[in-house]
Write an enzyme that holds these catalytic residues in place. Structure first.
Site, PDB file in Angstrom:
ATOM      1  N   TYR A 190      61.460 108.258  47.630  1.00  0.00           N
ATOM      2  CA  TYR A 190      63.045 108.889  47.444  1.00  0.00           C
ATOM      3  C   TYR A 190      63.949 107.796  48.131  1.00  0.00           C
ATOM      4  O   TYR A 190      63.979 107.826  49.278  1.00  0.00           O
ATOM      5  CB  TYR A 190      62.983 110.274  48.411  1.00  0.00           C
ATOM      6  CG  TYR A 190      62.139 111.311  47.729  1.00  0.00           C
ATOM      7  CD1 TYR A 190      61.463 111.287  46.297  1.00  0.00           C
ATOM      8  CD2 TYR A 190      61.896 112.519  48.792  1.00  0.00           C
ATOM      9  CE1 TYR A 190      60.871 112.403  45.962  1.00  0.00           C
ATOM     10  CE2 TYR A 190      61.227 113.243  48.094  1.00  0.00           C
ATOM     11  CZ  TYR A 190      60.739 113.283  46.676  1.00  0.00           C
ATOM     12  OH  TYR A 190      59.936 114.399  46.413  1.00  0.00           O
ATOM     13  N   HIS A 239      51.278 112.226  45.190  1.00  0.00           N
ATOM     14  CA  HIS A 239      52.549 112.610  44.518  1.00  0.00           C
ATOM     15  C   HIS A 239      52.270 112.848  43.092  1.00  0.00           C
ATOM     16  O   HIS A 239      52.793 113.655  42.384  1.00  0.00           O
ATOM     17  CB  HIS A 239      53.441 111.371  44.685  1.00  0.00           C
ATOM     18  CG  HIS A 239      55.053 112.110  44.647  1.00  0.00           C
ATOM     19  ND1 HIS A 239      55.962 111.332  44.925  1.00  0.00           N
ATOM     20  CD2 HIS A 239      55.444 113.227  44.074  1.00  0.00           C
ATOM     21  CE1 HIS A 239      57.138 111.872  44.857  1.00  0.00           C
ATOM     22  NE2 HIS A 239      56.965 113.235  44.330  1.00  0.00           N
ATOM     23  N   PRO A 296      63.197 124.909  43.847  1.00  0.00           N
ATOM     24  CA  PRO A 296      63.133 126.424  43.513  1.00  0.00           C
ATOM     25  C   PRO A 296      64.786 126.871  43.346  1.00  0.00           C
ATOM     26  O   PRO A 296      65.056 128.042  42.870  1.00  0.00           O
ATOM     27  CB  PRO A 296      62.890 127.053  44.839  1.00  0.00           C
ATOM     28  CG  PRO A 296      63.452 126.005  46.121  1.00  0.00           C
ATOM     29  CD  PRO A 296      63.231 124.635  45.364  1.00  0.00           C
ATOM     30  N   LEU A 297      65.858 126.041  43.347  1.00  0.00           N
ATOM     31  CA  LEU A 297      67.038 126.416  42.827  1.00  0.00           C
ATOM     32  C   LEU A 297      67.703 125.630  41.483  1.00  0.00           C
ATOM     33  O   LEU A 297      68.681 125.372  41.257  1.00  0.00           O
ATOM     34  CB  LEU A 297      68.311 126.119  43.852  1.00  0.00           C
ATOM     35  CG  LEU A 297      67.873 126.591  45.156  1.00  0.00           C
ATOM     36  CD1 LEU A 297      68.876 126.402  46.467  1.00  0.00           C
ATOM     37  CD2 LEU A 297      67.808 128.364  45.261  1.00  0.00           C
ATOM     38  N   GLY A 298      66.503 125.169  40.935  1.00  0.00           N
ATOM     39  CA  GLY A 298      66.703 124.653  39.885  1.00  0.00           C
ATOM     40  C   GLY A 298      67.509 123.280  39.496  1.00  0.00           C
ATOM     41  O   GLY A 298      68.341 123.037  38.716  1.00  0.00           O
ATOM     42  N   ARG A 299      67.458 122.470  40.531  1.00  0.00           N
ATOM     43  CA  ARG A 299      68.291 121.467  40.649  1.00  0.00           C
ATOM     44  C   ARG A 299      69.694 121.597  40.536  1.00  0.00           C
ATOM     45  O   ARG A 299      70.472 120.712  39.812  1.00  0.00           O
ATOM     46  CB  ARG A 299      67.599 120.151  39.541  1.00  0.00           C
ATOM     47  CG  ARG A 299      66.302 119.858  39.781  1.00  0.00           C
ATOM     48  CD  ARG A 299      65.849 118.879  38.702  1.00  0.00           C
ATOM     49  NE  ARG A 299      64.609 118.257  39.336  1.00  0.00           N
ATOM     50  CZ  ARG A 299      63.232 118.771  38.754  1.00  0.00           C
ATOM     51  NH1 ARG A 299      63.515 119.878  37.819  1.00  0.00           N
ATOM     52  NH2 ARG A 299      62.207 118.582  39.182  1.00  0.00           N
ATOM     53  N   GLY A 300      70.124 122.690  41.214  1.00  0.00           N
ATOM     54  CA  GLY A 300      71.590 122.786  41.486  1.00  0.00           C
ATOM     55  C   GLY A 300      71.892 124.056  40.342  1.00  0.00           C
ATOM     56  O   GLY A 300      73.197 124.358  40.676  1.00  0.00           O
TER      57      GLY A 300
END
Length: 319
Positions: free
Chosen positions: A54, A116, A196-200
């Site tokens: 990252y 990963h 979990p938030l769909g990448r925005g």
């Protein structure tokens, strides 16, 4: 915050994914990231998730400089940056990556260490054996696997117990319900749901298609390219209306749905700023609310694959 089990420790039911600290979704800076981490801890978030790739170590460095020790910390190894991008799971490489991560994190051990991506031509039993050695040496508290099939989990777990499995899971990505979530439950393994938030897509406001070409991978992701992007915005709009009518934030309702799918599931949304953390107040959903949500957003509603063919490299497919 509600607590859930992660290995031998209880953590906040919502964790924090630190991918964005590495600039993967837009510009950021260390001061903003440190403020965000403080806000996350204040909100009851006690599990942090990062990885060595990252920002090529930047996310780990930020967490290391933050210096908070009273959190459960996970990082990952296994992906070798390209081009071409590849994967290594051999013991020397895992050990090298772990030592580098520990230096950046300013720790002598990490609570949870993930592979990963799995190296296809290496028996997962060998990988589990390496991780078992690191546990015995006190370098890691436990190990996890990411983007794997249920069969891989079972094989690894038989060699040495797996602490957690991490796969993408949200209202618009439900493949783990076809066996992986159940396998984790049966084995007593935590399921950590990333994105979990769909990448925005399930953020405070509808996304705009202004992704940075060549940096933000959503720019070429099938669900975020046209005509899929507009179709997905339209499909999610009624869900936004439902949230407004019932006094929920959109992220809070999306997280509540994920949490309701099993008490061994820990979602790890991410953000670059403390401001967005306020939207993560989990909605109080009853069975009727969940039924209403799933009628609006049935399984498989998304337009486009969750990854491109290139992005799917080394992700295990089992359905």
């Amino acid at each position: 915050m509600e607590q859930r089990r992660l290995g031998n420790r209880s953590v906040g039911a919502i964790g924090f994914g630190a991918m964005s600290f590495g600039g993967m979704f837009g510009p950021t800076d260390e001061a903003t990231s440190l403020t965000c981490l403080d806000a996350a801890l204040d909100a009851g978030i006690t599990h942090l998730d990062t990885a060595n790739i990252y920002g090529m170590g930047v996310s780990e460095q930020v967490i290391g400089r933050w210096g908070q020790r009273d959190v459960h910390l996970a990082t990952k190894c296994g992906i070798v940056s390209g081009p071409p991008r590849t994967v290594r799971n051999d013991e020397p490489f895992i050990r090298q990556c772990l030592e580098e991560s520990l230096r950046r994190l300013k720790r002598d051990h990490v609570d949870l260490y993930y592979i990963h991506r799995r190296q296809p031509d290496m028996p997962v039993e060998d990988v589990a054996g390496t991780m078992a050695k690191l546990v015995q040496e006190g370098k890691i508290g436990g190990y996890g696997l990411s983007e794997v099939a249920p069969s891989t989990l079972r094989r690894a777990h038989a060699e040495h117990p797996v602490t957690a499995v991490q796969n993408e899971f949200s209202l618009w990505t439900r493949q783990p319900q076809l066996g992986l979530i159940q396998a984790c439950r049966d084995l007593g393994v935590a399921f950590v749901a990333f994105s979990p938030l769909g990448r925005g897509m399930f953020g405070r406001q509808p996304l705009k298609r202004d992704f940075r070409a060549g940096i933000d991978f959503r720019d070429t992701n099938p669900r975020f390219t046209e005509p899929n992007f507009s179709a997905n915005l339209a499909a999610i709009a009624p869900f936004r209306e439902l949230c407004a009518a019932r006094g929920w934030t959109v992220p809070g309702a999306a997280l509540a749905w994920v949490l309701a799918q099993g008490d061994h599931i820990i979602p790890i949304p991410g953000t670059r700023t403390a401001d967005h953390l306020r939207d993560w107040q989990v909605a109080d959903l009853g069975p009727a609310d969940i039924a209403d949500i799933e009628q609006i957003l049935p399984a498989g509603f998304a337009s486009g694959a969750r990854y491109s063919d290139q992005q799917m490299a080394f992700v295990e497919r089992y359905c």
